[in-house]
Motif scaffolding. Structure first.
Motif, PDB file in Angstrom:
ATOM      1  N   ASP A 150      -1.645   3.782  19.741  1.00  0.00           N
ATOM      2  CA  ASP A 150      -1.513   2.688  18.595  1.00  0.00           C
ATOM      3  C   ASP A 150      -0.362   1.916  18.682  1.00  0.00           C
ATOM      4  O   ASP A 150      -0.486   0.755  18.431  1.00  0.00           O
ATOM      5  CB  ASP A 150      -1.954   3.253  17.193  1.00  0.00           C
ATOM      6  CG  ASP A 150      -3.039   3.882  16.906  1.00  0.00           C
ATOM      7  OD1 ASP A 150      -4.125   3.671  18.071  1.00  0.00           O
ATOM      8  OD2 ASP A 150      -3.199   4.644  16.248  1.00  0.00           O
ATOM      9  N   ASP A 192      -4.992  -4.300  18.736  1.00  0.00           N
ATOM     10  CA  ASP A 192      -5.617  -3.627  17.693  1.00  0.00           C
ATOM     11  C   ASP A 192      -5.794  -4.611  16.260  1.00  0.00           C
ATOM     12  O   ASP A 192      -6.767  -4.732  15.452  1.00  0.00           O
ATOM     13  CB  ASP A 192      -4.977  -2.526  17.105  1.00  0.00           C
ATOM     14  CG  ASP A 192      -5.355  -1.237  17.852  1.00  0.00           C
ATOM     15  OD1 ASP A 192      -6.208  -1.299  18.961  1.00  0.00           O
ATOM     16  OD2 ASP A 192      -4.984  -0.231  18.030  1.00  0.00           O
ATOM     17  N   ARG A 193      -4.536  -5.515  16.070  1.00  0.00           N
ATOM     18  CA  ARG A 193      -4.599  -6.264  14.780  1.00  0.00           C
ATOM     19  C   ARG A 193      -5.450  -7.435  15.053  1.00  0.00           C
ATOM     20  O   ARG A 193      -6.069  -8.200  14.113  1.00  0.00           O
ATOM     21  CB  ARG A 193      -3.162  -6.880  14.674  1.00  0.00           C
ATOM     22  CG  ARG A 193      -2.248  -5.822  14.042  1.00  0.00           C
ATOM     23  CD  ARG A 193      -1.023  -6.320  14.117  1.00  0.00           C
ATOM     24  NE  ARG A 193       0.234  -5.313  13.647  1.00  0.00           N
ATOM     25  CZ  ARG A 193       1.593  -5.432  13.668  1.00  0.00           C
ATOM     26  NH1 ARG A 193       2.153  -6.304  14.640  1.00  0.00           N
ATOM     27  NH2 ARG A 193       2.156  -4.470  13.293  1.00  0.00           N
ATOM     28  N   ARG A 196       0.880  -1.094   0.012  1.00  0.00           N
ATOM     29  CA  ARG A 196      -0.050   0.091   0.025  1.00  0.00           C
ATOM     30  C   ARG A 196       0.971   0.990   0.025  1.00  0.00           C
ATOM     31  O   ARG A 196       1.986   1.294   0.769  1.00  0.00           O
ATOM     32  CB  ARG A 196      -0.925   0.174   1.221  1.00  0.00           C
ATOM     33  CG  ARG A 196      -1.879  -1.013   1.491  1.00  0.00           C
ATOM     34  CD  ARG A 196      -2.721  -0.896   2.518  1.00  0.00           C
ATOM     35  NE  ARG A 196      -3.809  -1.890   2.817  1.00  0.00           N
ATOM     36  CZ  ARG A 196      -4.378  -2.066   3.702  1.00  0.00           C
ATOM     37  NH1 ARG A 196      -4.612  -1.150   4.687  1.00  0.00           N
ATOM     38  NH2 ARG A 196      -5.538  -2.993   3.792  1.00  0.00           N
ATOM     39  N   ALA A 214      -1.758  -0.542  12.436  1.00  0.00           N
ATOM     40  CA  ALA A 214      -2.316  -1.882  12.738  1.00  0.00           C
ATOM     41  C   ALA A 214      -2.034  -2.744  11.361  1.00  0.00           C
ATOM     42  O   ALA A 214      -1.928  -3.851  11.040  1.00  0.00           O
ATOM     43  CB  ALA A 214      -3.503  -2.330  13.500  1.00  0.00           C
ATOM     44  N   SER A 215      -2.651  -1.931  10.420  1.00  0.00           N
ATOM     45  CA  SER A 215      -2.761  -2.476   9.065  1.00  0.00           C
ATOM     46  C   SER A 215      -1.435  -2.448   8.194  1.00  0.00           C
ATOM     47  O   SER A 215      -1.289  -3.208   7.183  1.00  0.00           O
ATOM     48  CB  SER A 215      -3.905  -1.880   8.413  1.00  0.00           C
ATOM     49  OG  SER A 215      -3.408  -0.549   8.016  1.00  0.00           O
ATOM     50  N   THR A 248     -12.304  -4.138  14.040  1.00  0.00           N
ATOM     51  CA  THR A 248     -12.542  -2.806  13.171  1.00  0.00           C
ATOM     52  C   THR A 248     -11.332  -2.190  13.315  1.00  0.00           C
ATOM     53  O   THR A 248     -10.499  -1.296  12.505  1.00  0.00           O
ATOM     54  CB  THR A 248     -13.583  -1.741  13.825  1.00  0.00           C
ATOM     55  OG1 THR A 248     -13.453  -1.851  15.343  1.00  0.00           O
ATOM     56  CG2 THR A 248     -15.085  -2.368  13.525  1.00  0.00           C
ATOM     57  N   LYS A 249     -10.686  -2.318  14.434  1.00  0.00           N
ATOM     58  CA  LYS A 249      -9.398  -1.333  14.900  1.00  0.00           C
ATOM     59  C   LYS A 249      -8.235  -1.909  14.321  1.00  0.00           C
ATOM     60  O   LYS A 249      -7.248  -1.171  13.923  1.00  0.00           O
ATOM     61  CB  LYS A 249      -8.933  -1.379  16.449  1.00  0.00           C
ATOM     62  CG  LYS A 249      -9.859  -0.728  17.361  1.00  0.00           C
ATOM     63  CD  LYS A 249      -9.629  -1.006  18.708  1.00  0.00           C
ATOM     64  CE  LYS A 249     -10.616  -0.112  19.611  1.00  0.00           C
ATOM     65  NZ  LYS A 249      -9.974  -0.330  20.908  1.00  0.00           N
ATOM     66  N   ARG A 250      -8.186  -3.152  13.560  1.00  0.00           N
ATOM     67  CA  ARG A 250      -7.200  -3.837  12.601  1.00  0.00           C
ATOM     68  C   ARG A 250      -7.216  -2.959  11.408  1.00  0.00           C
ATOM     69  O   ARG A 250      -6.033  -3.114  10.655  1.00  0.00           O
ATOM     70  CB  ARG A 250      -7.588  -4.962  12.430  1.00  0.00           C
ATOM     71  CG  ARG A 250      -8.771  -5.516  11.372  1.00  0.00           C
ATOM     72  CD  ARG A 250      -9.029  -6.777  11.502  1.00  0.00           C
ATOM     73  NE  ARG A 250     -10.320  -6.973  10.578  1.00  0.00           N
ATOM     74  CZ  ARG A 250     -10.873  -8.088  10.516  1.00  0.00           C
ATOM     75  NH1 ARG A 250     -10.281  -9.120  11.056  1.00  0.00           N
ATOM     76  NH2 ARG A 250     -11.847  -8.510   9.898  1.00  0.00           N
ATOM     77  N   ALA A 251      -8.138  -1.974  11.101  1.00  0.00           N
ATOM     78  CA  ALA A 251      -7.792  -1.350   9.866  1.00  0.00           C
ATOM     79  C   ALA A 251      -7.217  -0.040  10.109  1.00  0.00           C
ATOM     80  O   ALA A 251      -6.713   0.664   9.279  1.00  0.00           O
ATOM     81  CB  ALA A 251      -9.214  -0.783   9.382  1.00  0.00           C
ATOM     82  N   ARG A 252      -6.852   0.354  11.625  1.00  0.00           N
ATOM     83  CA  ARG A 252      -6.034   1.591  11.834  1.00  0.00           C
ATOM     84  C   ARG A 252      -4.735   1.420  10.857  1.00  0.00           C
ATOM     85  O   ARG A 252      -4.199   0.579  10.709  1.00  0.00           O
ATOM     86  CB  ARG A 252      -5.770   1.696  13.119  1.00  0.00           C
ATOM     87  CG  ARG A 252      -6.933   1.899  13.869  1.00  0.00           C
ATOM     88  CD  ARG A 252      -6.790   1.956  15.409  1.00  0.00           C
ATOM     89  NE  ARG A 252      -7.973   2.639  16.164  1.00  0.00           N
ATOM     90  CZ  ARG A 252      -8.053   2.455  17.460  1.00  0.00           C
ATOM     91  NH1 ARG A 252      -6.998   2.103  18.169  1.00  0.00           N
ATOM     92  NH2 ARG A 252      -9.215   3.100  18.035  1.00  0.00           N
ATOM     93  N   GLU A 298      -0.377   0.264   6.786  1.00  0.00           N
ATOM     94  CA  GLU A 298      -0.464   1.339   5.869  1.00  0.00           C
ATOM     95  C   GLU A 298       0.596   2.647   6.341  1.00  0.00           C
ATOM     96  O   GLU A 298       1.200   3.081   5.668  1.00  0.00           O
ATOM     97  CB  GLU A 298      -1.840   1.817   5.747  1.00  0.00           C
ATOM     98  CG  GLU A 298      -2.121   3.043   4.627  1.00  0.00           C
ATOM     99  CD  GLU A 298      -3.579   3.386   4.859  1.00  0.00           C
ATOM    100  OE1 GLU A 298      -3.834   4.439   3.981  1.00  0.00           O
ATOM    101  OE2 GLU A 298      -4.435   2.947   5.453  1.00  0.00           O
TER     102      GLU A 298
END
Length: 362
Positions: free
Chosen positions: A130, A137-138, A70, A149-150, A142-146, A152
């Protein structure tokens, strides 16, 4: 790896072959250390673009699949610092309104600087939070998209951003009264304590959250050098405690809906929802009671020529806090009620009506 054997390169390849057989597995990797593993795999999946690795895999004659990374641009940074959360820092403008000095250019400019400083500090705290919560979070739905965590946003980028944000906030704070800077330091210390430890302590976490919201109001008053009414402090503490409890209530309800036992990284069980709901609604109604008592106090006549008009705000506040909890019970509220309010037309309408009543009462 188990602390004695480092499963890397040939050692990892041998372990995988022992478990799955020669060419009995596909492997995803990203650098030269993974080449010995790809050599024993059925197919190779390469993350990112690396011409040297691609040439080595081509020589092995393995089917190769490329997985693009990404892009880690400005968008990832904006998401990582949670710029959308800056709306919470609008609370620093509350003293500007309640002290009736919003038409004074110097006071307005000081409030804007305070808002920027708090936003920069808040972003640095979110990054720390974070980083500390990466594993939890992972695993979160939903928090795995932070961004962190993701993947990015790179961890190294977040670490570089931290001192930049804090130094910029310190520079702005130096332009304001020293009391604002002191409160900003308290905010940073309390937030770090919350992120690293206190958020895992049931009930203590919501009191800290309520205090952090109230601290924004205190800092806003310090920035424009006006006193803070005890009535405003009492109202804020009860109101923000109610919203903090609503935040935890929604998290607990989501965990219960997934048939899980406890909230990850928090001190709450799935069975705590009912009690959180009772505490939260009671606190919200107490904030409205404080507002009603303020209307009948001698202090109100110092700022309002027609304080009786403010009574019309009481049912509006009762409606709003009741609606937040009503929707929370229905599962229609975001995990952060303040962010829910920022996207809720009824909240905007209620706030606008209360503002009109305040102006009319002046």
């Amino acid at each position: 790896s188990d602390g004695r054997t480092n499963l890397k390169r040939e050692a990892k390849a041998a372990a995988l072959v022992a478990r799955y057989g020669e060419a009995g597995f596909d492997y995803v990797g990203e650098d030269g250390h993974d080449v010995p593993v790809w050599a024993r795999a059925r197919e190779a999946y390469v993350v990112g673009s690396n011409a040297a690795i691609a040439a080595r895999l081509e020589a092995l004659g393995k089917p190769v699949h490329a997985i693009a990374r990404r892009p880690r641009g400005a968008r990832a940074v904006v998401k990582g610092v949670r710029a959308y959360q800056w709306a919470k820092n609008l609370l620093v403008f509350v003293p500007l309104l309640t002290a009736h000095v919003y038409l004074e250019p110097a006071s307005l400019a000081a409030s804007i600087l305070a808002f920027i400083a708090f936003s920069l500090v808040a972003s640095s705290v979110y990054l720390v939070n974070d980083l500390a919560d990466l594993e939890d979070d992972r695993r979160h739905p939903t928090k795995r998209a932070r961004p962190l965590a993701s993947g990015e946003l790179a961890i190294a980028t977040a670490i570089v951003l931290l001192p930049v944000l804090l130094l910029a906030a310190a520079g702005i704070a130096a332009l304001l009264p020293w009391t604002f800077g002191a409160l900003l330091l308290v905010y940073v210390a309390a937030n770090l304590a919350y992120s690293l430890a206190l958020k895992r302590a049931a009930l203590i976490d919501v009191f800290v959250l309520a205090g952090l919201y109230t601290l924004r109001i205190l800092a806003g008053a310090a920035a424009i050098e006006v006193p803070v009414s005890q009535w405003l402090l009492a109202f804020s503490l009860f109101m923000f405690l109610s919203l903090a409890l609503a935040k935890r209530y929604v998290e607990v309800a989501n965990v219960a809906a997934r048939d899980e036992e406890r909230v990850g990284g928090r001190g709450y069980l799935a069975s705590d929802g009912a009690l959180l709901g009772m505490l939260g609604t009671a606190s919200g109604y107490l904030s409205v009671l404080v507002f009603a008592l303020y209307i009948t106090s001698p202090q109100v006549v110092m700022l309002y020529s027609s304080p009786a008009v403010l009574w019309f705000a009481v049912p509006l506040l009762l409606y709003w806090i009741s609606r937040v909890w009503f929707l929370a019970q229905r599962g229609a509220v975001h995990e952060d009620p303040l962010l829910f309010a920022l996207h809720d037309p009824a909240s905007y309408a209620t706030g606008a009506l209360i503002l009109v009543l305040m102006v009319a009462a002046t």
